[in-house]
Design an enzyme around this catalytic site. Structure first.
Site, PDB file in Angstrom:
ATOM      1  CG  LEU A  38      -7.272 -28.610 -36.747  1.00 50.87           C
ATOM      2  CD1 LEU A  38      -8.264 -28.783 -37.934  1.00 50.87           C
ATOM      3  CD2 LEU A  38      -7.679 -27.809 -36.070  1.00 50.87           C
ATOM      4  CG  ASP A  39     -10.400 -30.749 -30.019  1.00 49.36           C
ATOM      5  OD1 ASP A  39     -11.786 -31.174 -30.623  1.00 49.36           O
ATOM      6  OD2 ASP A  39     -10.395 -30.058 -28.791  1.00 49.36           O
ATOM      7  CG  LEU A  40     -13.660 -37.006 -31.775  1.00 52.45           C
ATOM      8  CD1 LEU A  40     -13.358 -37.923 -33.238  1.00 52.45           C
ATOM      9  CD2 LEU A  40     -14.089 -37.679 -30.898  1.00 52.45           C
TER      10      LEU A  40
END
Length: 242
Positions: free
Chosen positions: A102-104
């Site tokens: 899951l990206d930032l």
């Protein structure tokens, strides 16, 4: 895993005493005598012996479900010293790895485990494990755009697989909407890129379900262990025996 750590975890000796065994030439890996410290082994593949006696150690399998907040990197460590999801599970001794990414700026459901086979199958499109996201978009995706997302859109690395998409809520001024999308792929920033491509950029993104697993009862930043029944059902869905 470093050889001396493996020996210590297997109960052969302390870490320091294990290093002495290696230096004295009492340790073999795949029938080759090892005298150099720092060598790494794969406990699932390599055969380790001390004084020609096999050393057997199976790491306890751990399965965690985390409700990831924004602002954390989905990585074991970060060269820029940014917070990682590992900072959210300080009490876990086993070395775990995030399952997918899951990206930032994306929140929500993230599995962490040391079960490599399960992790591989969850992330591989071949096994078609549903991943459900809640998306806040700029503007309201039209019925034509919804159909386009469902059929698959052309990203730089190829067309996305069919998805299930439905609008959950439309803001009264029609400036934004909440949209639910279910996919079984895991390309880099896939959901954000899909909606950008149809002209409705994402302002908030949360993964709310993976297969039958949900975030029920978990506040942001909290985690829990999967139950034995959840592990059994997940393995059955993935075709893993035992």
């Amino acid at each position: 895993m470093r050889l001396q750590k493996y020996l210590a975890l297997a109960g052969v000796a302390s870490r320091r005493a294990s290093e002495e065994l290696i230096k004295k030439g009492q340790v073999k890996v795949n029938n080759r005598v090892i005298t150099t410290l720092g060598i790494k082994i794969n406990p699932e593949v390599d055969v380790v012996k001390v004084d020609d006696t096999p050393v057997l150690y199976k790491e306890k399998k751990v399965y965690l479900l985390l409700n990831k907040p924004k602002g954390y990197i989905t990585s074991v460590n970060d060269p820029h010293n940014r917070p990682t999801v590992m900072d959210l599970i300080p009490g876990i001794k086993e070395r775990l790895y995030p399952v997918g990414r899951l990206d930032l700026d994306t929140e929500g459901l993230l599995l962490l485990t040391n079960d490599g086979q399960l992790a591989y199958r969850i992330t591989h499109p071949k096994y078609k494990i549903d991943k459900k996201y809640l998306v806040k978009t700029v503007g309201i995706p039209s019925p034509e755009k919804i159909k386009s997302l469902e059929k698959g859109v052309l990203l730089t690395e190829g067309k996305t697989s069919p998805a299930r998409v439905r609008i959950i809520k439309v803001e009264s001024s029609r400036r934004w909407a909440w949209v639910e999308i279910i996919i079984h792929e895991g390309r880099k920033r896939q959901v954000r890129r899909m909606f950008e491509l149809v002209g409705n950029p994402v302002t908030r993104l949360e993964r709310i379900q993976l297969s039958f697993l949900t975030l029920e009862g978990l506040k942001t930043g909290q985690y829990r262990h999967l139950t034995l029944e959840e592990i059994r059902l997940l393995k059955r869905e993935l075709g893993i025996l035992g």
